[in-house]
Design a protein around this motif. Sequence first.
Motif, PDB file in Angstrom:
ATOM      1  N   LYS A   5      40.124  -3.311  65.450  1.00 39.45           N
ATOM      2  CA  LYS A   5      39.411  -4.385  66.165  1.00 39.45           C
ATOM      3  C   LYS A   5      39.768  -4.440  67.647  1.00 39.45           C
ATOM      4  CE  LYS A   5      39.157  -7.481  62.195  1.00 39.45           C
ATOM      5  NZ  LYS A   5      38.208  -7.017  61.399  1.00 39.45           N
ATOM      6  N   GLY A   6      39.743  -3.305  68.270  1.00 38.72           N
ATOM      7  CA  GLY A   6      40.027  -3.250  69.690  1.00 38.72           C
ATOM      8  C   GLY A   6      40.305  -1.824  70.125  1.00 38.72           C
ATOM      9  N   PRO A   7      40.379  -1.602  71.433  1.00 40.70           N
ATOM     10  CA  PRO A   7      40.627  -0.241  71.905  1.00 40.70           C
ATOM     11  C   PRO A   7      42.071   0.208  71.615  1.00 40.70           C
ATOM     12  CG  PRO A   7      40.574  -1.765  73.748  1.00 40.70           C
ATOM     13  CD  PRO A   7      40.201  -2.551  72.520  1.00 40.70           C
ATOM     14  N   VAL A   8      42.172   1.356  70.968  1.00 43.29           N
ATOM     15  CA  VAL A   8      43.468   1.946  70.648  1.00 43.29           C
ATOM     16  C   VAL A   8      43.422   3.404  71.100  1.00 43.29           C
ATOM     17  CG1 VAL A   8      45.067   2.526  68.791  1.00 43.29           C
ATOM     18  CG2 VAL A   8      43.728   0.438  68.643  1.00 43.29           C
ATOM     19  N   PRO A   9      44.467   3.883  71.781  1.00 39.60           N
ATOM     20  CA  PRO A   9      44.478   5.288  72.206  1.00 39.60           C
ATOM     21  C   PRO A   9      44.366   6.238  71.005  1.00 39.60           C
ATOM     22  CG  PRO A   9      46.292   4.069  73.200  1.00 39.60           C
ATOM     23  CD  PRO A   9      45.654   3.164  72.214  1.00 39.60           C
ATOM     24  N   GLU A  10      43.710   7.377  71.237  1.00 44.99           N
ATOM     25  CA  GLU A  10      43.436   8.349  70.174  1.00 44.99           C
ATOM     26  C   GLU A  10      44.714   8.838  69.481  1.00 44.99           C
ATOM     27  OE1 GLU A  10      40.735  10.247  67.771  1.00 44.99           O
ATOM     28  OE2 GLU A  10      40.264   8.916  69.422  1.00 44.99           O
ATOM     29  N   ASP A  11      45.756   9.129  70.261  1.00 48.89           N
ATOM     30  CA  ASP A  11      46.989   9.621  69.647  1.00 48.89           C
ATOM     31  C   ASP A  11      47.646   8.561  68.767  1.00 48.89           C
ATOM     32  OD1 ASP A  11      47.530   8.144  71.940  1.00 48.89           O
ATOM     33  OD2 ASP A  11      49.381   9.246  72.378  1.00 48.89           O
ATOM     34  N   ARG A  12      47.508   7.298  69.156  1.00 51.45           N
ATOM     35  CA  ARG A  12      48.068   6.212  68.339  1.00 51.45           C
ATOM     36  C   ARG A  12      47.276   6.049  67.038  1.00 51.45           C
ATOM     37  NH1 ARG A  12      52.291   4.196  66.502  1.00 51.45           N
ATOM     38  NH2 ARG A  12      52.137   2.039  65.932  1.00 51.45           N
ATOM     39  N   LEU A  13      45.957   6.258  67.085  1.00 59.96           N
ATOM     40  CA  LEU A  13      45.126   6.192  65.876  1.00 59.96           C
ATOM     41  C   LEU A  13      45.575   7.237  64.849  1.00 59.96           C
ATOM     42  CD1 LEU A  13      41.537   5.691  67.343  1.00 59.96           C
ATOM     43  CD2 LEU A  13      42.853   4.050  66.006  1.00 59.96           C
ATOM     44  N   ILE A  14      45.890   8.433  65.328  1.00 63.78           N
ATOM     45  CA  ILE A  14      46.340   9.501  64.434  1.00 63.78           C
ATOM     46  C   ILE A  14      47.662   9.114  63.781  1.00 63.78           C
ATOM     47  CG2 ILE A  14      47.142  11.901  64.370  1.00 63.78           C
ATOM     48  CD1 ILE A  14      45.106  12.457  66.631  1.00 63.78           C
ATOM     49  N   ILE A  15      48.568   8.541  64.561  1.00 62.19           N
ATOM     50  CA  ILE A  15      49.861   8.107  64.025  1.00 62.19           C
ATOM     51  C   ILE A  15      49.673   7.009  62.983  1.00 62.19           C
ATOM     52  CG2 ILE A  15      52.020   6.919  64.616  1.00 62.19           C
ATOM     53  CD1 ILE A  15      51.882   8.439  67.325  1.00 62.19           C
ATOM     54  N   MET A  16      48.788   6.072  63.254  1.00 66.21           N
ATOM     55  CA  MET A  16      48.534   4.972  62.318  1.00 66.21           C
ATOM     56  C   MET A  16      47.910   5.495  61.019  1.00 66.21           C
ATOM     57  SD  MET A  16      47.169   2.187  65.120  1.00 66.21           S
ATOM     58  CE  MET A  16      46.580   0.970  63.973  1.00 66.21           C
ATOM     59  N   ALA A  17      46.961   6.419  61.141  1.00 67.11           N
ATOM     60  CA  ALA A  17      46.322   6.990  59.948  1.00 67.11           C
ATOM     61  C   ALA A  17      47.329   7.777  59.121  1.00 67.11           C
ATOM     62  CB  ALA A  17      45.144   7.877  60.355  1.00 67.11           C
ATOM     63  N   ARG A  18      48.160   8.570  59.787  1.00 66.21           N
ATOM     64  CA  ARG A  18      49.176   9.349  59.077  1.00 66.21           C
ATOM     65  C   ARG A  18      50.189   8.423  58.384  1.00 66.21           C
ATOM     66  NH1 ARG A  18      50.306  13.409  62.562  1.00 66.21           N
ATOM     67  NH2 ARG A  18      48.833  14.694  61.448  1.00 66.21           N
ATOM     68  N   SER A  19      50.514   7.320  59.035  1.00 63.61           N
ATOM     69  CA  SER A  19      51.441   6.364  58.428  1.00 63.61           C
ATOM     70  C   SER A  19      50.851   5.762  57.158  1.00 63.61           C
ATOM     71  CB  SER A  19      51.768   5.262  59.428  1.00 63.61           C
ATOM     72  OG  SER A  19      52.593   4.291  58.840  1.00 63.61           O
ATOM     73  N   ARG A  20      49.570   5.394  57.207  1.00 66.32           N
ATOM     74  CA  ARG A  20      48.894   4.868  56.016  1.00 66.32           C
ATOM     75  C   ARG A  20      48.924   5.882  54.882  1.00 66.32           C
ATOM     76  NH1 ARG A  20      43.154   2.041  57.534  1.00 66.32           N
ATOM     77  NH2 ARG A  20      43.996   0.203  58.563  1.00 66.32           N
ATOM     78  N   LEU A  21      48.567   7.126  55.207  1.00 65.43           N
ATOM     79  CA  LEU A  21      48.527   8.180  54.195  1.00 65.43           C
ATOM     80  C   LEU A  21      49.913   8.481  53.635  1.00 65.43           C
ATOM     81  CD1 LEU A  21      45.936  10.606  55.804  1.00 65.43           C
ATOM     82  CD2 LEU A  21      45.599   9.135  53.821  1.00 65.43           C
ATOM     83  N   SER A  22      50.923   8.478  54.498  1.00 66.49           N
ATOM     84  CA  SER A  22      52.268   8.775  54.020  1.00 66.49           C
ATOM     85  C   SER A  22      52.786   7.657  53.121  1.00 66.49           C
ATOM     86  CB  SER A  22      53.227   9.038  55.178  1.00 66.49           C
ATOM     87  OG  SER A  22      53.435   7.884  55.935  1.00 66.49           O
ATOM     88  N   THR A  23      52.392   6.414  53.379  1.00 66.24           N
ATOM     89  CA  THR A  23      52.782   5.307  52.504  1.00 66.24           C
ATOM     90  C   THR A  23      52.159   5.474  51.127  1.00 66.24           C
ATOM     91  OG1 THR A  23      53.020   3.810  54.379  1.00 66.24           O
ATOM     92  CG2 THR A  23      52.711   2.797  52.216  1.00 66.24           C
ATOM     93  N   GLU A  24      50.867   5.804  51.085  1.00 62.89           N
ATOM     94  CA  GLU A  24      50.188   6.037  49.804  1.00 62.89           C
ATOM     95  C   GLU A  24      50.823   7.210  49.066  1.00 62.89           C
ATOM     96  OE1 GLU A  24      46.017   6.591  50.543  1.00 62.89           O
ATOM     97  OE2 GLU A  24      45.876   4.711  51.662  1.00 62.89           O
ATOM     98  N   HIS A  25      51.093   8.269  49.806  1.00 64.94           N
ATOM     99  CA  HIS A  25      51.699   9.464  49.222  1.00 64.94           C
ATOM    100  C   HIS A  25      53.085   9.148  48.652  1.00 64.94           C
ATOM    101  CE1 HIS A  25      52.307  13.717  48.633  1.00 64.94           C
ATOM    102  NE2 HIS A  25      53.438  13.661  49.319  1.00 64.94           N
ATOM    103  N   ALA A  26      53.868   8.379  49.380  1.00 64.16           N
ATOM    104  CA  ALA A  26      55.213   8.003  48.938  1.00 64.16           C
ATOM    105  C   ALA A  26      55.151   7.179  47.654  1.00 64.16           C
ATOM    106  CB  ALA A  26      55.935   7.226  50.037  1.00 64.16           C
ATOM    107  N   LYS A  27      54.208   6.258  47.584  1.00 67.20           N
ATOM    108  CA  LYS A  27      54.068   5.437  46.370  1.00 67.20           C
ATOM    109  C   LYS A  27      53.689   6.302  45.176  1.00 67.20           C
ATOM    110  CE  LYS A  27      52.782   1.280  48.816  1.00 67.20           C
ATOM    111  NZ  LYS A  27      53.227   0.000  48.423  1.00 67.20           N
ATOM    112  N   GLU A  28      52.803   7.272  45.377  1.00 70.17           N
ATOM    113  CA  GLU A  28      52.403   8.171  44.291  1.00 70.17           C
ATOM    114  C   GLU A  28      53.591   9.012  43.805  1.00 70.17           C
ATOM    115  OE1 GLU A  28      49.078  10.572  45.491  1.00 70.17           O
ATOM    116  OE2 GLU A  28      47.857   8.808  45.899  1.00 70.17           O
TER     117      GLU A  28
END
Length: 189
Positions: A90-113
């Motif tokens: 919901k706002g402007p976020v730098p591209e490199d930060r978006l990648i870090i946020m997406a990877r963090s989400r995926l790594s959390t899901e992966h860790a739970k699995e």
Amino acid sequence: MSWSKLKQQLEGFLSPALEGRVEYRAPGYRYLPDKSGICYISVDRRNILNMGDKTNTIRWYQTELEIKNDPDIRIPVSKEEIEAVRQAAKGPVPEDRLIIMARSRLSTEHAKELMSAQATLVKSNFIVVANKFLTTPIEESLESRDMVLNILALVDRRVGKKRILGMTEKMELKHPVVQYFYELRRGAL
């Protein structure tokens, strides 16, 4: 099904290159219905699938944070996942930060699995999963999130050389014990 019959059926599906090397073992039996026994998958007489063994060469994770911080786990991020984070921000976020946020989400899901999969490795669950493996198509076992199903499928004779070699990328996201059996099977081709 009795343990000896189940073991015989599982060993009947072993790849010819792994016969005599991979063995299913149950040194303890259940005497009480609420107490689970011990079950191993061993390679060259070494117990590989055993979480409690500290001398084991396979890494067993204790926490989700340990999985997220493991430098050996590389999680690829797709454009769709980056776009989902962008819309949720919901706002402007730098591209490199978006990648870090997406990877963090995926790594959390992966860790739970991974933690969930590790928690199911007791004898009673092994027997249930082994029976499921014997009744489901091999493709389902290969694509499953269950580590034991993955391992049983990887050492199965119905999985050929071409399919094994084509799975390299998928194996990077699997638990180290699944990666171990993948490398074992690849090395036996």
